[in-house]
Design a protein around this motif. Sequence first.
Motif, short mmCIF file in Angstrom:
data_model
loop_
_atom_site.label_atom_id
_atom_site.label_comp_id
_atom_site.label_asym_id
_atom_site.label_seq_id
_atom_site.Cartn_x
_atom_site.Cartn_y
_atom_site.Cartn_z
N LYS A 132 3.69 -25.66 3.45
CA LYS A 132 5.06 -25.06 3.95
C LYS A 132 4.79 -24.55 5.41
CE LYS A 132 6.01 -23.83 -0.69
NZ LYS A 132 4.55 -24.54 -1.08
N LYS A 133 6.09 -24.60 6.23
CA LYS A 133 6.16 -24.16 7.37
C LYS A 133 6.94 -22.86 7.18
CE LYS A 133 8.73 -26.81 9.86
NZ LYS A 133 9.12 -28.00 10.82
N TYR A 134 7.69 -22.64 6.34
CA TYR A 134 8.50 -21.50 6.18
C TYR A 134 8.13 -20.52 4.65
CZ TYR A 134 11.46 -23.47 9.74
OH TYR A 134 11.77 -24.01 10.78
N PRO A 135 8.52 -19.25 4.80
CA PRO A 135 7.85 -18.59 3.57
C PRO A 135 9.08 -18.75 2.46
CG PRO A 135 9.12 -17.14 5.35
CD PRO A 135 8.82 -18.37 5.89
N VAL A 136 9.04 -19.87 2.06
CA VAL A 136 10.11 -20.15 1.17
C VAL A 136 9.37 -20.90 -0.28
CG1 VAL A 136 10.53 -22.45 1.71
CG2 VAL A 136 12.34 -21.37 0.36
N LYS A 137 9.58 -20.27 -1.43
CA LYS A 137 8.96 -20.75 -2.43
C LYS A 137 9.80 -21.29 -3.61
CE LYS A 137 8.61 -16.58 -5.37
NZ LYS A 137 9.25 -16.77 -6.43
N ALA A 138 9.47 -22.13 -4.53
CA ALA A 138 10.30 -22.76 -5.68
C ALA A 138 9.83 -21.68 -6.80
CB ALA A 138 9.74 -24.11 -5.92
N ASP A 139 11.12 -21.34 -7.41
CA ASP A 139 10.87 -20.30 -8.67
C ASP A 139 10.50 -21.28 -9.83
OD1 ASP A 139 11.63 -17.73 -7.55
OD2 ASP A 139 13.57 -18.72 -7.12
N PHE A 140 11.24 -22.21 -9.88
CA PHE A 140 10.81 -23.28 -11.00
C PHE A 140 10.38 -24.75 -10.49
CE2 PHE A 140 14.80 -20.79 -11.90
CZ PHE A 140 14.18 -20.09 -12.96
N LYS A 141 9.36 -25.17 -10.69
CA LYS A 141 8.72 -26.38 -10.35
C LYS A 141 8.05 -27.41 -11.34
CE LYS A 141 5.09 -23.39 -8.35
NZ LYS A 141 5.89 -22.30 -8.45
N GLY A 142 8.46 -28.60 -11.01
CA GLY A 142 7.71 -29.58 -11.97
C GLY A 142 6.62 -29.64 -11.93
N ILE A 143 5.75 -30.10 -10.83
CA ILE A 143 4.49 -30.08 -10.55
C ILE A 143 4.02 -29.52 -9.22
CG2 ILE A 143 4.88 -32.43 -9.57
CD1 ILE A 143 1.87 -33.05 -11.07
N SER A 144 3.00 -28.82 -8.86
CA SER A 144 2.63 -28.71 -7.78
C SER A 144 1.38 -29.55 -7.32
CB SER A 144 1.95 -27.13 -7.58
OG SER A 144 3.22 -26.07 -7.67
N LEU A 145 1.28 -29.87 -5.99
CA LEU A 145 0.37 -30.74 -5.47
C LEU A 145 -0.25 -30.21 -4.34
CD1 LEU A 145 1.99 -34.26 -5.65
CD2 LEU A 145 0.34 -33.43 -7.19
N SER A 146 -1.44 -30.22 -4.25
CA SER A 146 -2.23 -30.46 -2.85
C SER A 146 -2.37 -31.73 -2.38
CB SER A 146 -3.54 -29.63 -2.91
OG SER A 146 -3.12 -28.26 -3.22
N THR A 147 -1.64 -31.97 -1.24
CA THR A 147 -1.79 -33.47 -0.59
C THR A 147 -2.05 -33.21 0.81
OG1 THR A 147 0.81 -33.35 -0.32
CG2 THR A 147 0.01 -34.39 -2.51
N SER A 148 -2.51 -34.30 1.45
CA SER A 148 -2.79 -34.41 2.77
C SER A 148 -1.47 -34.45 3.50
CB SER A 148 -3.89 -35.58 3.12
OG SER A 148 -2.86 -36.83 3.43
N ILE A 149 -1.41 -34.17 4.55
CA ILE A 149 -0.29 -33.99 5.61
C ILE A 149 0.38 -35.22 5.72
CG2 ILE A 149 -1.19 -34.09 7.89
CD1 ILE A 149 1.08 -31.37 6.78
N LYS A 150 -0.53 -36.29 5.85
CA LYS A 150 -0.07 -37.79 6.15
C LYS A 150 0.48 -38.38 4.81
CE LYS A 150 -3.53 -38.77 9.80
NZ LYS A 150 -4.76 -38.24 9.70
N GLU A 151 0.34 -37.93 3.74
CA GLU A 151 0.74 -38.28 2.33
C GLU A 151 2.28 -37.99 2.40
OE1 GLU A 151 -2.57 -38.70 -0.83
OE2 GLU A 151 -2.33 -36.75 -0.33
N HIS A 152 3.15 -38.70 1.60
CA HIS A 152 4.48 -38.59 1.57
C HIS A 152 4.94 -38.72 0.03
CE1 HIS A 152 8.53 -38.28 2.94
NE2 HIS A 152 8.97 -39.53 2.39
N VAL A 153 5.58 -37.79 -0.42
CA VAL A 153 5.91 -37.84 -1.71
C VAL A 153 7.36 -38.47 -1.95
CG1 VAL A 153 6.49 -36.40 -3.89
CG2 VAL A 153 4.65 -35.98 -2.47
N VAL A 154 7.47 -39.42 -2.61
CA VAL A 154 8.85 -40.19 -2.71
C VAL A 154 9.27 -40.02 -4.28
CG1 VAL A 154 10.03 -42.29 -2.68
CG2 VAL A 154 8.20 -41.84 -1.18
N VAL A 155 10.52 -39.40 -4.45
CA VAL A 155 10.74 -39.60 -5.78
C VAL A 155 12.18 -40.40 -5.76
CG1 VAL A 155 12.15 -38.07 -7.69
CG2 VAL A 155 10.67 -37.14 -6.02
#
Length: 167
Positions: A132-155
């Motif tokens: 995150k660049k900004y102090p925003v959080k998800a109150d409800f989330k499906g899954i939390s991931l620690s990914t590399s900055i180069k990886e891109h999540v596609v849904v």
Amino acid sequence: METKNNIILNNVQIEQKIKRIAYQIYESNSNEKEIVIAGITLNGFLFAKKLATALSKISSIEVLLCEVSINKKKPINSVTTSLTSNEYKNKALVLVDDVLNSGTTLIYGVNHFLQVPLKRFKTAVLVNRNHKKYPVKADFKGISLSTSIKEHVVVEFNNNETIAYLS
């Protein structure tokens, strides 16, 4: 649907996450007669529609669906919604997106809704990344991931199958 490598969530898992998030939204809004589910254009809105359907199945809360248009490349440009501010004023609202990446889109969405008094304001995402660049959080989330900055999540939301993967 073509086979993807690095699948994070398959269709069954995503359906389970949607159901769980719907129950969490219901729990935190059980006294409400009406709730606004506001999805950020494209995938966030598709996810919001699935959440709204799941919420309608488990509760008697009336769900108002709202589409939030944000230019993801230039989010400082105006944010527009399919509902007027009077339609969500003094109501419980959940802002929904598919992936929380840098937080840019979500923070501009949050900022838009803070211009109007709300009864309760929460956020929901299917995939929460920890970049995150900004102090925003998800109150409800499906899954939390620690990914590399180069990886891109596609849904991908297709007619009857949804998957999330790393590309």
